[in-house]
Design a protein around this motif. Structure first.
Motif, PDB file in Angstrom:
ATOM      1  N   UNK B   9      30.233  53.171  42.677  1.00 45.27           N
ATOM      2  CA  UNK B   9      30.940  53.189  44.091  1.00 45.27           C
ATOM      3  C   UNK B   9      30.049  52.077  44.932  1.00 45.27           C
ATOM      4  N   UNK B  35      41.849  44.026  43.140  1.00 43.05           N
ATOM      5  CA  UNK B  35      41.887  43.214  44.403  1.00 43.05           C
ATOM      6  C   UNK B  35      40.348  43.221  45.314  1.00 43.05           C
ATOM      7  N   UNK B  37      38.633  43.133  48.973  1.00 43.15           N
ATOM      8  CA  UNK B  37      38.970  43.393  50.364  1.00 43.15           C
ATOM      9  C   UNK B  37      37.665  42.878  50.845  1.00 43.15           C
ATOM     10  N   UNK B  43      43.344  42.272  51.955  1.00 43.74           N
ATOM     11  CA  UNK B  43      43.304  42.650  50.403  1.00 43.74           C
ATOM     12  C   UNK B  43      44.050  41.440  49.378  1.00 43.74           C
ATOM     13  N   UNK B  90      38.690  46.803  44.537  1.00 46.84           N
ATOM     14  CA  UNK B  90      39.560  47.733  44.173  1.00 46.84           C
ATOM     15  C   UNK B  90      40.069  47.532  43.174  1.00 46.84           C
ATOM     16  N   UNK B 102      51.313  51.327  43.821  1.00 46.20           N
ATOM     17  CA  UNK B 102      50.214  51.108  43.106  1.00 46.20           C
ATOM     18  C   UNK B 102      49.203  52.345  43.461  1.00 46.20           C
ATOM     19  N   UNK B 104      45.463  53.278  43.933  1.00 46.49           N
ATOM     20  CA  UNK B 104      43.980  52.502  43.927  1.00 46.49           C
ATOM     21  C   UNK B 104      42.863  53.398  43.579  1.00 46.49           C
ATOM     22  N   UNK B 105      41.849  52.874  42.958  1.00 46.40           N
ATOM     23  CA  UNK B 105      40.539  53.650  42.734  1.00 46.40           C
ATOM     24  C   UNK B 105      39.962  53.522  44.247  1.00 46.40           C
ATOM     25  N   UNK B 106      38.851  54.391  44.090  1.00 43.08           N
ATOM     26  CA  UNK B 106      37.998  54.552  45.391  1.00 43.08           C
ATOM     27  C   UNK B 106      37.416  53.342  45.867  1.00 43.08           C
TER      28      UNK B 106
END
Lengths: 110, 113
Positions: B9, B35, B37, B43, B90, B102, B104-106
């Motif tokens: 993370x 992606x 950010x 993004x 991401x 989509x 998304x993961x955290x």
């Protein structure tokens, strides 16, 4: 190729309405809308497809004008939980490259 | 059950180091993405894979190398990290048509010092 959103930022009081616009310079097949809360991942809200109808759930709805290559997100009777950054995302064909818009920061205050 | 999980993370590392970010999805999707950010919240797509095949490779320095061992996993390896690589990365997944959106993961917050 990144779609442009307007406004960049908006502050609302609870219960007020807002409209967020998304414009592309290219012909579009689909438009997605996402909300991202601070420190979290974007969350999918809805998709609008070319030739499809206006969509919505609860008090959030969206429209897609294919001729103008624009989409609008409508938030009615805003709640505190609506705060976040809203992104549109556009694709020119199925499975095509998908580009997120410039983002609109929305803050709802009591 | 986490749908799209990313690790780690948080990642703090020095310039010049090499690091990897892992991503796994259990949604049965056939397409995965990375992606970036930045601090302005843009993004930007970096890569997409469909059934382990590279589909999109945006203008990304070749220090970034994605690897997809199977359609449920997409990892990102970054060589010779630079200060400008600091961002939130991401991972996301979808069906190829994208019609269900989509997921998304955290996110992985990468800080290069």
């Amino acid at each position: 190729q990144q779609p442009v959103q307007s406004p960049q930022a908006v502050i609302l009081r609870e219960g007020e309405d807002a409209v967020i616009n998304c414009s592309s310079s290219k012909a579009l097949y689909s438009v997605h809308w996402y909300r991202q809360k601070h420190g979290e991942a974007p969350v999918f809200l809805m998709i609008l497809l070319k030739g499809g109808e206006q969509k919505g759930h609860d008090k959030i709805s969206a429209s897609f004008n294919e001729k103008k290559q624009q989409s609008s997100l409508y938030l009615t009777a805003s709640q505190l939980s609506y705060s976040g950054t809203y992104f549109c995302g556009t694709a020119r064909t199925t499975g095509n490259q998908f580009y997120f818009g410039t983002g609109t920061s929305l803050t709802v205050i009591p | 059950d986490t749908a799209v999980s990313q690790t780690p993370k948080y990642l703090v590392t020095q310039m010049g180091n090499d690091k990897s970010i892992k991503c796994e999805q259990n949604l049965g999707h056939d397409t995965m993405y990375w992606y970036k950010q930045d601090s302005k919240k843009f993004l930007k797509i970096m890569f997409s894979y469909n059934n382990k095949e590279l589909i999109i490779n945006e203008t990304v320095p070749n220090r970034f190398s994605p690897k997809s061992p199977d359609k449920a996993h997409l990892n990102l390896h970054i060589n010779s990290l630079e200060l400008g690589d600091s961002a939130v990365y991401f991972c996301a997944s979808s069906q190829w048509t994208g019609e269900y959106g989509y997921t998304f993961g955290s996110g992985t917050r990468l800080t290069v010092v």
